[in-house]
Design an enzyme around this catalytic site. Structure first.
Site, PDB file in Angstrom:
ATOM      1  N   GLU A  71       0.821  -1.212   0.000  1.00 27.38           N
ATOM      2  CA  GLU A  71       0.000   0.000   0.000  1.00 27.38           C
ATOM      3  C   GLU A  71       0.857   1.265   0.000  1.00 27.38           C
ATOM      4  OE1 GLU A  71      -3.763   2.136   2.209  1.00 27.38           O
ATOM      5  OE2 GLU A  71      -2.756   0.484   3.234  1.00 27.38           O
ATOM      6  N   ASP A  89      -0.521  -5.129   3.089  1.00 31.38           N
ATOM      7  CA  ASP A  89      -1.078  -3.936   3.721  1.00 31.38           C
ATOM      8  C   ASP A  89      -0.508  -3.905   5.138  1.00 31.38           C
ATOM      9  OD1 ASP A  89      -2.474  -1.781   4.668  1.00 31.38           O
ATOM     10  OD2 ASP A  89      -4.363  -2.357   3.723  1.00 31.38           O
ATOM     11  N   ILE A  91      -0.690  -1.793   7.712  1.00 28.07           N
ATOM     12  CA  ILE A  91      -1.722  -1.514   8.715  1.00 28.07           C
ATOM     13  C   ILE A  91      -3.022  -1.256   7.970  1.00 28.07           C
ATOM     14  CG2 ILE A  91      -2.515   0.009  10.567  1.00 28.07           C
ATOM     15  CD1 ILE A  91       0.336   0.538  11.327  1.00 28.07           C
ATOM     16  N   ASP A  92      -3.871  -2.256   7.915  1.00 29.54           N
ATOM     17  CA  ASP A  92      -5.175  -2.110   7.277  1.00 29.54           C
ATOM     18  C   ASP A  92      -6.151  -1.625   8.344  1.00 29.54           C
ATOM     19  OD1 ASP A  92      -7.021  -2.378   5.080  1.00 29.54           O
ATOM     20  OD2 ASP A  92      -7.901  -4.033   6.219  1.00 29.54           O
ATOM     21  N   THR A  94      -5.849   2.110   9.256  1.00 34.58           N
ATOM     22  CA  THR A  94      -4.971   3.098   9.897  1.00 34.58           C
ATOM     23  C   THR A  94      -5.753   4.066  10.779  1.00 34.58           C
ATOM     24  OG1 THR A  94      -3.398   2.976   8.060  1.00 34.58           O
ATOM     25  CG2 THR A  94      -3.272   4.919   9.459  1.00 34.58           C
ATOM     26  N   ASP A 217      -6.084  -4.741   0.121  1.00 33.07           N
ATOM     27  CA  ASP A 217      -7.211  -4.841   1.050  1.00 33.07           C
ATOM     28  C   ASP A 217      -7.832  -6.236   1.047  1.00 33.07           C
ATOM     29  OD1 ASP A 217      -7.187  -2.060   1.812  1.00 33.07           O
ATOM     30  OD2 ASP A 217      -8.115  -1.593  -0.122  1.00 33.07           O
TER      31      ASP A 217
END
Length: 277
Positions: A71, A89, A91-92, A94, A217
Site C-alpha cells: 500500500e 497492507d 496496517i489495514d 490506519t 485490502d
C-alpha cells in the site's frame, strides 16, 4: 506449486505478519507522524511506512527475486517482472490504529502466476491470526474454519461501508443498501477490510460488500474466505483480480446467491457503478 514451498511461504508470511504486528504495538504509544493521503479521512502514518519496510526487507532477504505490491509503495522494483508476488497492507485500518488502537490488521498474501497461494491476516490487538494455503483450508490460530451454517437474508449479519461511500451516493447504491439494512438482522462496520473478510471466514459476519477495494485490502482475505468454504467475487460476479482495484462481495456460501441476486436486481439502472474497475 510444491506443498513444501507453499508451507515455506506461509511460515514466512506468518512471521512477517507477527513481526509487523509487534512493531505496530510498540510504536502505538510513541509519538509518530500522521499525514493525509487524499483527504482527512485517508490517513497514513510513519508507522505504516516503517512496518511495510520491515516486511519487505524480511521477504527480500529470503526471496530476492519475488515481487511486492504494498500500500505504501516502498518496493523499488517492478512486481510485474516476478512470477511470485507478495501483496502487503502493513496496517489495514490506519484510522482505527490512530484513534481506537484496535480493529486494525496486517494483511499479507502470496500470489503465484496470478493465483492466490497464501493468505495471512493478523490482528495484533487481539493476537488473532487468520491464515490459509490454497487447497489446505483456512484457520484462526489453530482452529480450522469451515462455513457450514445455512444463512438466510433475514438472519444475516452484514458488513459494508457503502452508506457513506461517495461513489455509492453518486449512483444511488447507498440507498439500496440502506433498504437492505432493513431486511437483514443487522449491519456492522469495523474499518479494516482484511479483518472484515476474515470475520466472514470465521462466521462472525455472514457477508461483506465493498464498491471498491485495492488488492492489498482483499488479497489475503479472499483466499481465507474461499478456503473456509465461502464465496468471493466482484459485485458483478466476476473473479477478483490480484493486482487491480475491484468491487468485492465475500459471503457465506449459502447466502451468496441471495445477496448477489438482491444487489444485481436492484442495480439494473446502475451497471456502470458495478463494472470491475
Amino acid at each position: 506449486m510444491q506443498p513444501k514451498v507453499l508451507e515455506e511461504w506461509k511460515d514466512l508470511a506468518i512471521l512477517c505478519a507477527k513481526s509487523a504486528g509487534k512493531l505496530s504495538l510498540e510504536k502505538m504509544n510513541q509519538p509518530y507522524e500522521v499525514n493525509y493521503k487524499t483527504s482527512a479521512s485517508d490517513l497514513v502514518t510513519a508507522v505504516d511506512e516503517e512496518v511495510e519496510q520491515l516486511v519487505i526487507d524480511m521477504i527480500l532477504k529470503k526471496y530476492p527475486d519475488h515481487g511486492i505490491i504494498g500500500e505504501e509503495n516502498r518496493f523499488k522494483g517492478d512486481p510485474s517482472d516476478a512470477e511470485t508476488v507478495w501483496i502487503i497492507d502493513p496496517i489495514d485500518g490506519t484510522t482505527n490504529f490512530v484513534h481506537q488502537q484496535i480493529n486494525y490488521s496486517v494483511s499479507i498474501a502470496v500470489y503465484h502466476k496470478g493465483e492466490a497461494a497464501v493468505g495471512v491476516v493478523y490482528d495484533p490487538s487481539r493476537d488473532e491470526l487468520f491464515h490459509a494455503i490454497k487447497g489446505k483450508g483456512a484457520f484462526l490460530n489453530d482452529r480450522k474454519l469451515e462455513l457450514t451454517r445455512e444463512v438466510k437474508l433475514e438472519e444475516a449479519l452484514l458488513c459494508t461501508s457503502l452508506f457513506w461511500n461517495k461513489k455509492a451516493e453518486q449512483f444511488g447504491i447507498d440507498v439500496i443498501f440502506k433498504e437492505l439494512a432493513g431486511k437483514v438482522r443487522a449491519m456492522r462496520l469495523l474499518g479494516s477490510a482484511a479483518l472484515e473478510l476474515s470475520y466472514v471466514a470465521a462466521g462472525r459476519l455472514d457477508g461483506y460488500v465493498s464498491l471498491q477495494l485495492n488488492p492489498w485490502d482483499f488479497g489475503a482475505g479472499k483466499l481465507i474466505i474461499e478456503e473456509a468454504g465461502g464465496k468471493v467475487t466482484s459485485m458483478g460476479g466476476k473473479p477478483l483480480p490480484f493486482n487491480e482495484k475491484s468491487s468485492v462481495v465475500g459471503c457465506n456460501p449459502s447466502f451468496y446467491a441471495e445477496l448477489k441476486g438482491y444487489i444485481r436486481s436492484n442495480m439494473f439502472l446502475n451497471e456502470s457503478a458495478v463494472k470491475d474497475e
